[in-house]
Scaffold this active site. Structure first.
Site, PDB file in Angstrom:
ATOM      1  N   GLY A  32      -7.410  -1.400  10.811  1.00 30.70           N
ATOM      2  CA  GLY A  32      -8.694  -1.155  10.703  1.00 30.70           C
ATOM      3  C   GLY A  32      -9.660  -2.149  10.877  1.00 30.70           C
ATOM      4  O   GLY A  32      -9.306  -3.271  11.255  1.00 30.70           O
ATOM      5  N   GLY A  66     -20.842   7.289   9.429  1.00 27.78           N
ATOM      6  CA  GLY A  66     -22.009   6.778   8.758  1.00 27.78           C
ATOM      7  C   GLY A  66     -22.322   5.480   9.468  1.00 27.78           C
ATOM      8  O   GLY A  66     -21.944   4.951  10.573  1.00 27.78           O
ATOM      9  N   GLY A  67     -23.066   4.486   8.605  1.00 30.45           N
ATOM     10  CA  GLY A  67     -23.331   3.272   9.101  1.00 30.45           C
ATOM     11  C   GLY A  67     -23.120   2.282   7.930  1.00 30.45           C
ATOM     12  O   GLY A  67     -22.107   2.206   7.332  1.00 30.45           O
ATOM     13  N   ARG A 288     -22.890  11.370  -3.862  1.00 24.18           N
ATOM     14  CA  ARG A 288     -21.678  12.360  -3.434  1.00 24.18           C
ATOM     15  C   ARG A 288     -20.781  12.953  -4.600  1.00 24.18           C
ATOM     16  O   ARG A 288     -20.364  14.057  -4.318  1.00 24.18           O
ATOM     17  CB  ARG A 288     -20.584  11.449  -2.650  1.00 24.18           C
ATOM     18  CG  ARG A 288     -21.268  11.179  -1.282  1.00 24.18           C
ATOM     19  CD  ARG A 288     -20.498  10.320  -0.194  1.00 24.18           C
ATOM     20  NE  ARG A 288     -20.989   9.949   0.841  1.00 24.18           N
ATOM     21  CZ  ARG A 288     -20.392   9.188   1.682  1.00 24.18           C
ATOM     22  NH1 ARG A 288     -19.367   8.377   1.497  1.00 24.18           N
ATOM     23  NH2 ARG A 288     -21.083   8.652   2.697  1.00 24.18           N
TER      24      ARG A 288
END
Length: 525
Positions: A32, A66-67, A288
């Site tokens: 990743g 998301g960012g 969250r």
């Protein structure tokens, strides 16, 4: 992003015989963003051998919708620190928060100079007091991962091997010297040596039954590192994303970005009541952990397996310009016309991990941890939205700087070895599915001590059964590591007897911390 993949060749032929070299070698485990950013920034004098189960496009960072949360300016820096601490229930290390936020700015500038150009528009996401999250549409992870691996394609010091599963660490004199790996198709087990090992394997949310992660993100590196003596911290804090798509395959489990709620989308119950408004001053944009708990109880009360995400207040023009991937999907499947989408919370992010410094050093000499597999103390008991990509930017940049400045000894390495074979465990899929079901039910969003005790007993039984079945195997198996990681999570949750952040015990009074009307008015004022 079409890199040469050495894993398509025989590792026995390619690696076991290429050892007449003087270059230092680092073994990077993972495919990743953390793995790629580190590999792209260290000196070219290092040989980088990267091993992973799959390619970059299968990683969780590639799937990130998301960012990157970045301080807007000096005035925003302290506000970003505060937002991070509040979201993490002040279980964070404040010095770490500040160091990583400071490093994120030059790190972002570095990658901008190499082709990563996020939108000028900054989004508001859950737990943030101001819009500060930079994006490229609603596929930021995909775009920045492509930039990084496009750069890696030009490097001659990188060898990549796909289709390999991490099994164990090799240690000599309390120093990490290499890894044991399983080639999943041939079932061959290898010992591969290096002067340093970097774990960038991601988190463990795929241990759970419903999750947003890549299928191989089962956290096995946590058990492997801990078994070797590395400290692991905060594994009880598993963040559940409140809005995973709860519809038909193949989109089921697809993450629906928090930025959509920042743009005006709102969570509604089955009878279209905006239930989060009475639970937190930020409503659907609360941290969250609180939103996921609110969704859980709302689903429980209605007997449904989803709630609605109302998107009707977002104009079609804004959907198309700010969320192009979602716009295309919602329009095709009729949700744009319907004005709402069925969602449910799913396991998303491990806030804990292998204890590591801001630049990835662990408590084991020779082992580094970057990204979600690491626990630096940034996230505390609950991660602030989009701080994860920021952490990867900052920590890989810090480690690369340290790597360039430090003198690394390069003693000769032992020759790599083929040490045996592992037969496929016929019970693997059934046992893995059972682990996912148990963790979701007893160690998920809402926990009880009795439930944790129940899953702990079942995991102990699974471990004993696995030991019996695998008594002739030359090393640990993927199932062993999966069971041990689940045990570490449950043990950490059992030790923490008070609710905090993502770790939520229903045994306590006022479990959701629902505000009274007077408290709500006070918060809003």
């Amino acid at each position: 992003m079409k890199l040469p993949v050495s894993g398509r060749l025989s590792l026995l032929n390619v690696c076991l015989n290429l050892y007449e070299m003087n270059s230092p070698r680092v073994l990077v485990i993972g495919s990743g963003l953390a793995a790629g950013m580190f590999a792209a920034q260290i000196p070219a004098s290092w040989e980088i051998w990267q091993f992973a189960a799959g390619g970059p496009s299968g990683s969780s960072s590639y799937k990130a919708k998301g960012g990157i949360a970045i301080p807007l300016d000096e005035n925003d820096f302290e506000a970003h620190v505060k937002d991070t601490l509040v979201a993490g229930s002040f279980h964070n290390k404040e010095s770490v928060v500040k160091e990583l936020l400071e490093a994120s700015l030059p790190a972002l500038a570095y990658w901008k100079s190499r082709g990563f150009n996020p939108d000028f528009h900054k989004a508001l996401e859950g737990g943030h007091s101001v819009p500060r999250v930079v994006h490229i549409g609603d596929e930021t992870g995909k775009h920045i991962t492509q930039v990084v691996y496009d750069q890696l394609e030009k490097q001659t010091n990188l060898k990549r091997f796909e289709g390999y599963r991490l099994l164990d660490l090799i240690q000599e004199n309390k120093q990490v010297k290499g890894v044991e790996l399983l080639h999943e198709s041939s079932r061959k087990v290898y010992r591969i040596y290096g002067h340093a090992v970097v774990f960038a394997t991601g988190g463990g949310s795929a241990l759970f039954g419903f999750h947003s992660n890549a299928p191989h993100s089962t956290g096995e590196a946590l058990a492997i590192a801990n078994r070797a003596g590395a400290q692991v911290d905060d594994l009880e804090f598993v963040q559940f994303h409140p809005t995973l798509f709860m519809g038909k395959d193949p989109q089921k489990g697809q993450l629906i970005t928090e930025a959509l709620r920042g743009a005006g989308a709102e969570l509604l119950s089955q009878d279209f009541h905006p239930f989060m408004r009475s639970r937190h001053p930020l409503g659907s944009l609360a941290p969250r952990d609180l939103v996921s708990q609110g969704v859980f109880y709302t689903m429980q009360q209605s007997g449904s397996n989803f709630v609605w995400l109302d998107i009707s207040q977002i104009s079609e023009l804004k959907m198309k310009s700010h969320f192009p991937a979602l716009y295309s999907w919602f329009r095709k499947d009729g949700f744009l016309a319907l004005g709402k989408v069925p969602v449910a919370p799913g396991a998303h992010y491990f806030c804990g991990g292998i204890a590591a410094s801001t630049s990835g050093e662990t408590t084991l000499e020779g082992l580094y941890a970057l990204g979600e597999v690491a626990c630096t103390g940034l996230h505390g008991a609950n991660r602030l939205a989009s701080n994860s990509l920021m952490e990867i930017l900052a920590s890989t940049w810090l480690l690369a700087k340290k790597w360039q400045a430090e003198h690394h000894s390069i003693p000769s390495l032992p020759k790599n070895q083929l040490i045996g074979y592992q037969q496929r465990n016929e019970n693997y899929s059934r046992t893995a599915k059972k682990i996912g079901e148990m963790l979701t039910q007893y160690a998920g969003i809402v926990r009880t001590q009795a439930g944790l005790n129940k899953v702990a007993a079942e995991l102990n039984y699974m471990e004993e059964e696995s030991d019996f079945l695998n008594n002739e195997v030359v090393t640990f198996t993927p199932l062993d590591n999966k069971i041990q990681t689940a045990k570490l999570l449950v043990e950490a949750a059992s030790r923490r007897t008070q609710s905090l952040g993502c770790h939520f015990l229903e045994d306590e009074p006022n479990p959701l911390n629902v505000l009274s009307e007077a408290e709500l008015e006070n918060e809003l004022n």
